[in-house]
Structure formats: C-alpha cells, structure tokens
Design a protein around this motif. Structure first.
Motif, short mmCIF file in Angstrom:
data_model
loop_
_atom_site.label_atom_id
_atom_site.label_comp_id
_atom_site.label_asym_id
_atom_site.label_seq_id
_atom_site.Cartn_x
_atom_site.Cartn_y
_atom_site.Cartn_z
N PHE A 23 45.90 19.07 25.58
CA PHE A 23 46.38 19.64 24.32
C PHE A 23 47.40 20.75 24.57
CE2 PHE A 23 45.83 23.19 21.32
CZ PHE A 23 46.31 22.59 20.16
N LEU A 24 47.09 21.67 25.49
CA LEU A 24 47.97 22.81 25.75
C LEU A 24 49.28 22.39 26.40
CD1 LEU A 24 45.40 25.45 27.05
CD2 LEU A 24 46.74 25.59 24.96
N TRP A 25 49.24 21.34 27.21
CA TRP A 25 50.46 20.93 27.92
C TRP A 25 51.58 20.56 26.96
CZ3 TRP A 25 51.43 21.47 32.99
CH2 TRP A 25 52.59 20.87 33.49
N SER A 26 51.22 20.00 25.83
CA SER A 26 52.24 19.57 24.86
C SER A 26 52.21 20.40 23.58
CB SER A 26 52.03 18.08 24.52
OG SER A 26 50.72 17.86 24.00
N TYR A 27 51.46 21.51 23.58
CA TYR A 27 51.34 22.33 22.37
C TYR A 27 52.69 23.01 22.09
CZ TYR A 27 49.18 25.56 19.02
OH TYR A 27 48.84 26.25 17.89
N PRO A 28 53.25 22.82 20.91
CA PRO A 28 54.61 23.32 20.65
C PRO A 28 54.70 24.81 20.32
CG PRO A 28 53.77 22.18 18.71
CD PRO A 28 52.73 22.04 19.78
N LYS A 29 53.58 25.44 19.99
CA LYS A 29 53.61 26.84 19.57
C LYS A 29 53.26 27.76 20.74
CE LYS A 29 52.29 25.68 14.82
NZ LYS A 29 51.34 25.90 13.72
N GLY A 30 53.60 29.04 20.55
CA GLY A 30 53.33 30.01 21.60
C GLY A 30 54.35 29.94 22.72
N ASN A 31 53.95 30.40 23.89
CA ASN A 31 54.81 30.41 25.07
C ASN A 31 54.59 29.11 25.84
OD1 ASN A 31 55.68 30.82 27.83
ND2 ASN A 31 55.90 32.99 27.33
N SER A 32 55.61 28.28 25.93
CA SER A 32 55.47 26.97 26.56
C SER A 32 55.03 27.07 28.01
CB SER A 32 56.80 26.20 26.48
OG SER A 32 56.72 24.97 27.15
N LEU A 33 55.61 28.00 28.77
CA LEU A 33 55.26 28.15 30.17
C LEU A 33 53.81 28.62 30.32
CD1 LEU A 33 55.94 28.13 33.16
CD2 LEU A 33 56.92 30.42 32.90
N SER A 34 53.41 29.58 29.49
CA SER A 34 52.03 30.07 29.53
C SER A 34 51.06 28.94 29.21
CB SER A 34 51.84 31.21 28.54
OG SER A 34 52.64 32.32 28.87
N ASN A 35 51.40 28.12 28.22
CA ASN A 35 50.54 27.00 27.85
C ASN A 35 50.36 26.03 29.02
OD1 ASN A 35 50.37 28.10 25.31
ND2 ASN A 35 51.81 26.67 24.37
N LYS A 36 51.45 25.74 29.71
CA LYS A 36 51.39 24.79 30.83
C LYS A 36 50.63 25.37 32.02
CE LYS A 36 55.38 21.86 29.82
NZ LYS A 36 55.38 22.15 28.39
N LEU A 37 50.80 26.66 32.29
CA LEU A 37 50.06 27.30 33.38
C LEU A 37 48.57 27.33 33.07
CD1 LEU A 37 52.48 30.24 34.25
CD2 LEU A 37 51.88 28.31 35.73
N LEU A 38 48.24 27.62 31.82
CA LEU A 38 46.84 27.61 31.42
C LEU A 38 46.27 26.19 31.48
CD1 LEU A 38 44.36 29.05 30.40
CD2 LEU A 38 45.27 28.91 28.07
N SER A 39 47.08 25.22 31.13
CA SER A 39 46.67 23.82 31.22
C SER A 39 46.37 23.45 32.66
CB SER A 39 47.78 22.91 30.67
OG SER A 39 47.47 21.55 30.87
N ALA A 40 47.24 23.85 33.59
CA ALA A 40 47.03 23.56 35.00
C ALA A 40 45.77 24.26 35.52
CB ALA A 40 48.25 24.01 35.82
N LEU A 41 45.54 25.49 35.05
CA LEU A 41 44.34 26.22 35.45
C LEU A 41 43.08 25.50 35.00
CD1 LEU A 41 42.92 28.70 36.60
CD2 LEU A 41 43.33 29.88 34.43
#
Length: 273
Positions: free
Chosen positions: A25-43
């Motif tokens: 969900f976070l990897w493709s979430y359009p809101k917020g900080n895209s890089l932060s979302n992807k790093l959190l997704s990887a975590l």
C-alpha cells in the motif's frame, strides 16, 4: 499440530501478513512524502521477512541452516532503513545518493555469509563463531537505533515538527521492543521464541492504528520547521557572532559563503541565523 499451536501461528503470522500488505500500500501511496513511503515500505518488507522466518522456524522441525542465517542477516538492513526513513522525514530536500547504499554493505555481507553455511557446520564449527555472528547482527541494529534516535532528538531541538518527531519516536520504541524480545529469545528458557513474532504483530497493528488515526503519513511532507523561539539575548549573541564573521574575519570576501555554511560555523540553526 495442536489447537494452541494453530492459534499461535495465526496470531504471530497476522503481523507478517499485515506488514506485507501495508508495504504494498505504501509503495504506491500518492500522498505524503513518496521517498519516505517507499523507505517505510522497504522497512516493513524486511521486518516481515525476518519475523516470518521466526514463525517458520518455531513450527517447523527441519529448517535449512541457510534460511536461518540469511534471515538473521536481514537484521542488518532494518537499522539503515530506519535511519534513512528518519532522514527523509526530517529533511524535506533529502534524496537517496550512492553513498547511502553503503549502509547496506553489512547486510549484503551477512547474506553472503549465510549462504555459505551447511548443516554439518552446527557440529563442526566452534560455538564461539555463532555467538560472535549473533552479537554482530543484534549490536548492529541497536547502534543504528540509538544513533538515529539521537539524530531525531537533535532535529527536534532545531525545530522538527511535533507530528514528525512523534512518528519517528513511535517507530523507535516499536523497533527497540522487538529488538529486546529477540535478544531475550537467545535465552530460550527466559522468553519463548514465539513471543518475538507475537510482539511484532501487536506492534505492527498498534503503530498502524496510531499512524493512520493521526494522519502522520500525509503530515511528513509538510513544512519541516515551525517558528524557532529565540530570546533577545540569543538574538544579540547571534548578531554579534555573524558580525564578527562577516566584518572582522572578512568572510564577505568568501564567494562560497552561504547561509548554511555560516550557520554551521556558528554551530546554530539556519532558521535562527
């Protein structure tokens, strides 16, 4: 498998499943900080893989030694991902560069080492080697957690927004709790091994609830700094220091002088200068 074991598998596995779905969900979430979302997704993916290995190990009699040590190597990716996630939250201009991937070299080495193990190594290699590896894996994560939390506290003093600070602190406490339980798992007679995955499930759902309840994800991308309170005395001191740098030390002749370099030389925040 008994009914109790089935319940434990379900409870401990829920966190893994939840983490994977949330990561997607976070990897493709359009809101917020895209890089932060992807790093959190990887975590979340790394955490789910690490905890999933524990669930599998708890309820399976035969687990390849390679899977055990490859799973352990994932621990050394958790700390760097949390650190980079904190950087992306605290600094709006943060971008991933090649140097940042150096943080994952230990995890890569751990992965390669894990692939070298064979079943007979349990009996042929000295126990000291396995103890050393476990210490390296877990101390690596602890150092990253403490270092990142120290960075977060520094950013808080420089004006990091309360919502972002609360979010990063929330993840710190969650990761630290998981770290403590897994360290205690090394002493199986103290804490049952399955407690680690169960705690992860609890932490995953509690943090997810708080994050979405308080809308933290969208708030990450908002302005980093609030108004920095400065007393009259502080203002006069900064003014005198700036005047000394510019006039007495003739920094006005320095073509490379910037607000950032000036504030760093004064050991203060650019917002104050």
């Amino acid at each position: 498998m008994s009914a109790n074991d089935i319940i434990l598998v379900i409870v401990s596995g829920l966190g893994v499943i939840h983490g994977l779905f949330l990561a997607i969900f976070l990897w493709s979430y359009p809101k917020g900080n895209s890089l932060s979302n992807k790093l959190l997704s990887a975590l979340l993916i790394v955490l789910s893989f690490r905890v999933g290995k524990s669930v599998f190990l708890e309820f399976t009699n035969t687990v390849d030694i390679k899977i055990i040590f490859v799973g352990l190597s994932a621990i050394m990716a958790i700390g760097p991902l949390y650190y980079l996630f904190a950087l992306s939250c605290a600094r709006k201009s943060f971008r991933l560069e090649r140097k940042h991937f150096l943080h994952f070299v230990p995890a890569l080495l751990g992965f390669i080492i894990g692939l070298q193990f064979e079943e007979h190594h349990w009996e042929t290699l000295p126990i000291f080697l396995f103890v050393t590896l476990f210490l390296i894996y877990y101390l690596h994560l602890l150092v990253y957690l403490l270092f990142t939390y120290r960075y977060i506290l520094q950013q808080k003093k420089e004006g990091l927004r309360d919502e972002v600070f609360d979010l990063l602190r929330l993840f710190f406490y969650g990761l630290l709790a998981i770290w403590v339980v897994y360290v205690l798992n090394l002493f199986d007679d103290v804490v049952p091994y399955i407690i680690g995955p169960i705690l992860y499930s609890i932490v995953a759902y509690v943090i997810s609830y708080i994050v979405f309840r308080r809308n933290y994800i969208q708030k990450i991308d908002q302005t980093k700094y609030k108004t920095t309170p400065v007393t009259v005395e502080q203002s006069e001191q900064v003014y005198n220091n700036v005047l000394k740098r510019i006039v007495e030390e003739k920094q006005f002749q320095n073509a490379d002088l910037t607000l950032k370099s000036l504030s760093e030389s004064l050991n203060t925040s650019p917002q104050i200068v």
